[in-house]
Motif scaffolding. Structure first.
Motif, PDB file in Angstrom:
ATOM      1  N   GLN A   1      -2.091 -16.703   2.930  1.00 44.11           N
ATOM      2  CA  GLN A   1      -1.970 -15.166   3.664  1.00 44.11           C
ATOM      3  C   GLN A   1      -1.876 -14.446   2.555  1.00 44.11           C
ATOM      4  O   GLN A   1      -1.669 -14.175   1.224  1.00 44.11           O
ATOM      5  CB  GLN A   1      -0.345 -15.796   3.459  1.00 44.11           C
ATOM      6  CG  GLN A   1      -0.062 -14.021   4.987  1.00 44.11           C
ATOM      7  CD  GLN A   1       2.096 -14.427   4.631  1.00 44.11           C
ATOM      8  OE1 GLN A   1       2.293 -15.188   5.813  1.00 44.11           O
ATOM      9  NE2 GLN A   1       2.191 -14.459   3.388  1.00 44.11           N
ATOM     10  N   VAL A   2      -2.460 -13.510   2.547  1.00 43.22           N
ATOM     11  CA  VAL A   2      -2.443 -11.529   2.622  1.00 43.22           C
ATOM     12  C   VAL A   2      -2.027 -10.961   2.701  1.00 43.22           C
ATOM     13  O   VAL A   2      -1.988 -10.851   3.879  1.00 43.22           O
ATOM     14  CB  VAL A   2      -3.778 -11.197   2.121  1.00 43.22           C
ATOM     15  CG1 VAL A   2      -4.508  -9.738   1.435  1.00 43.22           C
ATOM     16  CG2 VAL A   2      -4.580 -12.189   1.662  1.00 43.22           C
ATOM     17  N   ARG A   3      -0.563 -10.906   2.284  1.00 42.68           N
ATOM     18  CA  ARG A   3       0.117  -9.363   2.412  1.00 42.68           C
ATOM     19  C   ARG A   3      -0.122  -8.009   1.353  1.00 42.68           C
ATOM     20  O   ARG A   3      -0.518  -7.997   0.421  1.00 42.68           O
ATOM     21  CB  ARG A   3       1.166 -10.072   2.680  1.00 42.68           C
ATOM     22  CG  ARG A   3       2.283 -10.264   1.491  1.00 42.68           C
ATOM     23  CD  ARG A   3       3.720 -10.558   1.768  1.00 42.68           C
ATOM     24  NE  ARG A   3       4.165 -11.874   0.353  1.00 42.68           N
ATOM     25  CZ  ARG A   3       4.740 -10.418  -0.122  1.00 42.68           C
ATOM     26  NH1 ARG A   3       4.754  -9.598  -0.451  1.00 42.68           N
ATOM     27  NH2 ARG A   3       4.780 -10.906  -1.552  1.00 42.68           N
ATOM     28  N   SER A   4      -0.314  -7.363   2.864  1.00 39.30           N
ATOM     29  CA  SER A   4       0.252  -5.654   1.411  1.00 39.30           C
ATOM     30  C   SER A   4       2.052  -4.896   1.917  1.00 39.30           C
ATOM     31  O   SER A   4       2.479  -5.766   2.251  1.00 39.30           O
ATOM     32  CB  SER A   4      -0.850  -4.790   2.155  1.00 39.30           C
ATOM     33  OG  SER A   4      -0.358  -4.231   3.381  1.00 39.30           O
ATOM     34  N   TYR A   5       1.857  -4.331   0.533  1.00 40.18           N
ATOM     35  CA  TYR A   5       3.669  -3.454   0.633  1.00 40.18           C
ATOM     36  C   TYR A   5       2.994  -2.242  -0.087  1.00 40.18           C
ATOM     37  O   TYR A   5       2.107  -1.715  -1.316  1.00 40.18           O
ATOM     38  CB  TYR A   5       4.339  -4.866  -0.222  1.00 40.18           C
ATOM     39  CG  TYR A   5       4.051  -4.913  -1.491  1.00 40.18           C
ATOM     40  CD1 TYR A   5       4.351  -4.299  -2.776  1.00 40.18           C
ATOM     41  CD2 TYR A   5       3.037  -6.049  -1.888  1.00 40.18           C
ATOM     42  CE1 TYR A   5       3.963  -4.544  -4.084  1.00 40.18           C
ATOM     43  CE2 TYR A   5       3.130  -6.226  -2.796  1.00 40.18           C
ATOM     44  CZ  TYR A   5       3.525  -5.800  -4.253  1.00 40.18           C
ATOM     45  OH  TYR A   5       3.151  -6.289  -5.792  1.00 40.18           O
ATOM     46  N   ASP A   6       3.925  -0.955   0.045  1.00 42.09           N
ATOM     47  CA  ASP A   6       3.611  -0.140  -1.100  1.00 42.09           C
ATOM     48  C   ASP A   6       4.531  -0.169  -2.569  1.00 42.09           C
ATOM     49  O   ASP A   6       5.530  -0.101  -1.858  1.00 42.09           O
ATOM     50  CB  ASP A   6       4.219   0.574  -0.403  1.00 42.09           C
ATOM     51  CG  ASP A   6       3.415   1.323   0.941  1.00 42.09           C
ATOM     52  OD1 ASP A   6       2.500   1.425   0.549  1.00 42.09           O
ATOM     53  OD2 ASP A   6       3.575   1.982   2.088  1.00 42.09           O
TER      54      ASP A   6
ATOM     55  N   LYS B   1      -0.786   1.185  -3.049  1.00 37.57           N
ATOM     56  CA  LYS B   1      -0.886  -0.240  -1.597  1.00 37.57           C
ATOM     57  C   LYS B   1      -0.958  -1.151  -2.664  1.00 37.57           C
ATOM     58  O   LYS B   1      -2.426  -1.311  -3.149  1.00 37.57           O
ATOM     59  CB  LYS B   1      -1.617  -0.286  -0.441  1.00 37.57           C
ATOM     60  CG  LYS B   1      -1.894  -0.598   0.263  1.00 37.57           C
ATOM     61  CD  LYS B   1      -2.330  -0.771   1.231  1.00 37.57           C
ATOM     62  CE  LYS B   1      -1.771  -0.438   2.600  1.00 37.57           C
ATOM     63  NZ  LYS B   1      -0.562  -0.756   3.217  1.00 37.57           N
ATOM     64  N   ARG B   2      -0.179  -2.337  -2.962  1.00 40.27           N
ATOM     65  CA  ARG B   2      -0.852  -3.610  -3.384  1.00 40.27           C
ATOM     66  C   ARG B   2      -0.479  -4.600  -2.226  1.00 40.27           C
ATOM     67  O   ARG B   2      -0.308  -4.680  -1.310  1.00 40.27           O
ATOM     68  CB  ARG B   2       0.978  -3.878  -4.044  1.00 40.27           C
ATOM     69  CG  ARG B   2       1.328  -2.625  -5.294  1.00 40.27           C
ATOM     70  CD  ARG B   2       0.330  -2.626  -6.467  1.00 40.27           C
ATOM     71  NE  ARG B   2       0.313  -1.897  -7.442  1.00 40.27           N
ATOM     72  CZ  ARG B   2       1.354  -1.428  -8.555  1.00 40.27           C
ATOM     73  NH1 ARG B   2       1.646  -3.171  -8.796  1.00 40.27           N
ATOM     74  NH2 ARG B   2       1.484  -0.403  -9.071  1.00 40.27           N
ATOM     75  N   TYR B   3      -1.274  -5.056  -3.315  1.00 38.04           N
ATOM     76  CA  TYR B   3      -2.234  -6.851  -2.291  1.00 38.04           C
ATOM     77  C   TYR B   3      -1.611  -7.627  -3.366  1.00 38.04           C
ATOM     78  O   TYR B   3      -1.508  -8.350  -4.021  1.00 38.04           O
ATOM     79  CB  TYR B   3      -3.746  -7.079  -1.838  1.00 38.04           C
ATOM     80  CG  TYR B   3      -3.920  -5.875  -0.699  1.00 38.04           C
ATOM     81  CD1 TYR B   3      -3.385  -5.826   0.175  1.00 38.04           C
ATOM     82  CD2 TYR B   3      -4.023  -4.893  -1.204  1.00 38.04           C
ATOM     83  CE1 TYR B   3      -4.398  -4.392   1.572  1.00 38.04           C
ATOM     84  CE2 TYR B   3      -4.801  -3.990  -0.782  1.00 38.04           C
ATOM     85  CZ  TYR B   3      -4.478  -3.267   0.680  1.00 38.04           C
ATOM     86  OH  TYR B   3      -4.769  -3.065   1.189  1.00 38.04           O
ATOM     87  N   ALA B   4      -0.632  -8.849  -1.945  1.00 41.16           N
ATOM     88  CA  ALA B   4      -0.428 -10.043  -2.254  1.00 41.16           C
ATOM     89  C   ALA B   4      -1.163 -11.672  -1.565  1.00 41.16           C
ATOM     90  O   ALA B   4      -0.939 -11.619  -0.158  1.00 41.16           O
ATOM     91  CB  ALA B   4       1.378 -10.268  -2.097  1.00 41.16           C
TER      92      ALA B   4
END
Length: 137
Positions: free
Chosen positions: A77-82, A88-91
């Motif tokens: 799963q790839v998710r993003s957050y501020d 914007k960062r991705y995990a």
């Protein structure tokens, strides 16, 4: 199809949290050795974050420790957050459907009281008693 299967060791103790709706979530990182060596003859590893939910999360937090060997089956799963700085960062992580504990009892598991051993019984007629240490498993 999105399927990930990992076998490796935990790099740190698992972290258990609960969501505002009281659902358990456990996170840990698995070190997975690469199948080849680098130019210096050293075997490198990938460090893969894993997320586990609900009852399985509670079991992971209870029974796994840093160094525990696990098999994880799930999906990537790839998710993003501020971030706090506004970027914007991705995990990228594996959301586990299954986690199997590969250590035997006492190897990286919780500290438990020893199990009492039943008194030995004599071998039936015509059979020879065998010491538990001689068993191949």
């Amino acid at each position: 199809m999105n399927k990930a299967i990992l076998i490796g060791n935990l790099t740190r103790d698992p972290e258990l949290r609960t969501t505002p709706s009281n659902i358990s979530v456990c996170t840990f990182t698995v070190a997975v050795s690469r199948p080849f060596t680098n130019q210096n003859g050293e075997r490198e590893a990938d460090f893969i974050p894993v997320v586990v939910w609900r009852t399985q999360a509670e079991n992971c937090a209870k029974y796994l420790r840093k160094g525990s060997k696990v098999a994880v089956c799930g999906r990537i799963q790839v998710r993003s957050y501020d971030a706090q700085d506004g970027s914007k960062r991705y995990a990228t992580e594996v959301v586990a459907d299954e986690v199997q504990f590969l250590n035997s009892a006492g190897e990286g598991g919780p500290r438990m009281a020893p199990t009492p051993v039943a008194p030995s019984t004599p071998a039936p007629a015509g059979m020879q008693a065998i010491d538990e240490d001689d068993l191949p498993f």
